[in-house]
Write an enzyme that holds these catalytic residues in place. Structure first.
Site, PDB file in Angstrom:
ATOM      1  N   ASP A 218       0.948  -1.220  -0.069  1.00  0.00           N
ATOM      2  CA  ASP A 218       0.003  -0.019   0.195  1.00  0.00           C
ATOM      3  C   ASP A 218       0.824   1.224   0.072  1.00  0.00           C
ATOM      4  OD1 ASP A 218      -2.486   1.562   0.254  1.00  0.00           O
ATOM      5  OD2 ASP A 218      -2.193   1.481   2.443  1.00  0.00           O
ATOM      6  N   HIS A 219       0.742   2.339  -0.658  1.00  0.00           N
ATOM      7  CA  HIS A 219       1.508   3.348  -0.889  1.00  0.00           C
ATOM      8  C   HIS A 219       2.939   3.290  -0.926  1.00  0.00           C
ATOM      9  CE1 HIS A 219      -2.062   5.973  -0.441  1.00  0.00           C
ATOM     10  NE2 HIS A 219      -2.600   5.433   0.549  1.00  0.00           N
TER      11      HIS A 219
ATOM     12  N   HIS B 280      -6.914  10.182   4.544  1.00  0.00           N
ATOM     13  CA  HIS B 280      -6.632   9.209   5.462  1.00  0.00           C
ATOM     14  C   HIS B 280      -6.752   9.858   6.867  1.00  0.00           C
ATOM     15  CE1 HIS B 280      -3.695   7.863   2.229  1.00  0.00           C
ATOM     16  NE2 HIS B 280      -4.579   6.902   2.306  1.00  0.00           N
ATOM     17  N   GLY B 281      -6.962   8.850   7.975  1.00  0.00           N
ATOM     18  CA  GLY B 281      -7.016   9.119   9.264  1.00  0.00           C
ATOM     19  C   GLY B 281      -8.359   9.329   9.995  1.00  0.00           C
TER      20      GLY B 281
ATOM     21  N   ASN C 124      -9.934   0.851   0.737  1.00  0.00           N
ATOM     22  CA  ASN C 124      -8.925   0.629   1.668  1.00  0.00           C
ATOM     23  C   ASN C 124      -9.520   1.141   3.110  1.00  0.00           C
ATOM     24  OD1 ASN C 124      -7.334   0.059  -0.413  1.00  0.00           O
ATOM     25  ND2 ASN C 124      -5.679   1.393   0.063  1.00  0.00           N
TER      26      ASN C 124
ATOM     27  N   HIS D 259      -9.223   5.197  -1.326  1.00  0.00           N
ATOM     28  CA  HIS D 259      -8.577   5.284  -0.436  1.00  0.00           C
ATOM     29  C   HIS D 259      -9.193   6.333   0.750  1.00  0.00           C
ATOM     30  CE1 HIS D 259      -4.329   3.774  -1.360  1.00  0.00           C
ATOM     31  NE2 HIS D 259      -5.142   3.753  -2.779  1.00  0.00           N
ATOM     32  N   GLY D 260      -8.786   6.408   2.125  1.00  0.00           N
ATOM     33  CA  GLY D 260      -9.157   6.978   3.006  1.00  0.00           C
ATOM     34  C   GLY D 260     -10.934   6.985   3.336  1.00  0.00           C
ATOM     35  N   ALA D 261     -11.129   5.412   3.505  1.00  0.00           N
ATOM     36  CA  ALA D 261     -12.436   5.237   3.400  1.00  0.00           C
ATOM     37  C   ALA D 261     -13.311   5.025   4.688  1.00  0.00           C
ATOM     38  CB  ALA D 261     -12.859   4.024   2.312  1.00  0.00           C
TER      39      ALA D 261
HETATM   40  O1  TD3 Z   1      -4.146   3.497   2.023  1.00  0.00           O
HETATM   41  N1  TD3 Z   1      -5.097   3.416   3.168  1.00  0.00           N
HETATM   42  C1  TD3 Z   1      -4.553   2.636   4.520  1.00  0.00           C
HETATM   43  C2  TD3 Z   1      -3.143   3.392   5.026  1.00  0.00           C
HETATM   44  C3  TD3 Z   1      -3.321   4.953   5.394  1.00  0.00           C
HETATM   45  C4  TD3 Z   1      -2.596   5.241   6.572  1.00  0.00           C
HETATM   46  O2  TD3 Z   1      -3.269   5.009   7.698  1.00  0.00           O
HETATM   47  C5  TD3 Z   1      -6.092   3.881   3.117  1.00  0.00           C
HETATM   48  O3  TD3 Z   1      -6.357   4.587   2.116  1.00  0.00           O
HETATM   49  C6  TD3 Z   1      -7.126   3.852   4.303  1.00  0.00           C
HETATM   50  O4  TD3 Z   1      -7.529   5.009   4.951  1.00  0.00           O
HETATM   51  P1  TD3 Z   1      -8.216   5.312   6.479  1.00  0.00           P
HETATM   52  O5  TD3 Z   1      -7.479   6.140   7.052  1.00  0.00           O
HETATM   53  O6  TD3 Z   1      -9.581   5.829   5.959  1.00  0.00           O
HETATM   54  O7  TD3 Z   1      -8.418   3.949   6.836  1.00  0.00           O
HETATM   55 ZN    ZN Z   2      -4.458   5.161   1.245  1.00  0.00          ZN
END
Ligand code: TD3
Ligand code: ZN
Length: 308
Positions: free
Chosen positions: A82-83, A178-179, A251, A208-210
């Site tokens: 991831d990333h 995220h977060g 994610n 992402h950031g879901a």
């Molecule tokens: O890629 N990720 C997970 C890692 C991000 C750093 O914590 C996400 O997109 C999930 O994001 P989130 O913070 O909403 O669970």
């Molecule tokens: Zn992410």
């Protein structure tokens, strides 16, 4: 059916119009919770590690755990980077049996993102390893951003990027972050932009950031000495809508962390006489498993293991 290419999972999800969960882990407790939840839901799943997870635990431990348990589960799953911010990390992941990688140059200029992503595809495609890339940037309530247009994905550019790189999936920035602090007030995902990206690319898309940043965990953390008062996540209805519009991988990391830490904070107050870490970690792990199952059901991937 054990560890398989992320590409096989993404293509099925795209073909049948559902999303798979992609959950982050740094340790045995999270990995076990994720795989057991997926097994109980009969859902294909991604288990994923960031570069900071690799720094924390060591890639030998992370990939070693996955490789040694892979035949204990019936559900198909992918091990994903991831990333990934460096090509060296991608190579390290390939050497350790990862079946999917993300190369994230979204913070760099478009042409550089394009060039590096192409290189990663040329390394991964012959091995059958899936490649995910990101366009636009994820910014949260704490970041000061002047215009959303500047950070969100451009759908026309997304189409060109997908064609020129040969990626297997794309993470378009559509307003999430995220977060625990995703939005200042109400959630505002740009669904129209997402619809357009899907229409133009027709490829597997990643959100992402879901995380939902569920109130019950936030409240429990705040009740037991934590301080995350203004936490705000993506509502369940918004996730459902995003999946309907073509998201195929979602994610989630923060929701797992919240479930674990809420339980841990409560137990540290309740079990003052115990010095056995298992008394704390086992219930915390069970709570992570519950939240993973809840998310899998939300994404629509329960019982989808039978498609493989
Ligand atoms: O890629 N990720 C997970 C890692 C991000 C750093 O914590 C996400 O997109 C999930 O994001 P989130 O913070 O909403 O669970
Ligand atoms: Zn992410």
């Amino acid at each position: 059916m054990p560890l398989i290419s992320g590409k096989l999972i993404l293509d099925k999800a795209n073909e049948f119009g559902f999303a798979v969960g992609a959950f982050n882990f740094n340790n045995m407790e999270f990995l076990k919770a994720i795989l057991e939840a997926a097994e109980e839901e009969e859902a294909p799943v991604f288990v994923q590690t960031t570069e900071s997870a690799i720094k924390y635990a060591g890639i030998e431990y992370l990939s070693g755990m996955v490789n040694s348990v892979k035949d204990s589960y019936r559900v198909p799953f992918a091990l994903h980077l991831d990333h990934g911010r460096r090509i060296e990390t991608v190579l390290l992941a390939l050497r350790h049996g990862y079946t999917s990688v993300m190369i994230d140059y979204s913070h760099r200029p478009y042409d550089e993102n394009l060039e590096v992503t192409r290189r990663v595809v040329s390394l991964c495609a012959p091995l059958g390893v899936a490649v995910e890339a990101e366009l636009g940037r994820l910014v949260g309530a704490e970041d000061n951003v002047e215009s959303r247009e500047e950070v969100l994905v451009d759908p026309v550019q997304a189409k060109e990027f997908a064609l020129r790189t040969g990626i297997d999936s794309l993470a378009p920035a559509v307003g999430t972050a995220h977060g625990v602090f995703k939005f200042k007030e109400e959630a505002d995902i740009d669904f129209e932009r997402l619809r357009k990206v899907k229409e133009l690319t027709n490829m597997p898309l990643v959100l992402h950031g879901a995380s939902g940043v569920y109130y019950e965990y936030v409240a429990e953390i705040n009740r037991h000495g934590g301080d995350i008062k203004k936490a705000k996540g993506v509502p369940d209805e918004d996730i459902r809508k995003a999946v309907e519009l073509g998201i195929n991988k979602v994610n989630t990391d923060t929701d797992l962390r919240l479930a674990f830490m809420a339980t841990l904070r409560r137990l540290l107050e309740e079990e003052k006489g115990s010095v056995d870490p298992r008394k704390f970690f086992k219930p915390a792990m069970e709570e992570v498993k519950e939240v993973v199952k809840r998310r899998i059901r939300l994404y629509g991937s329960s019982r989808k293991a039978s498609l493989f």
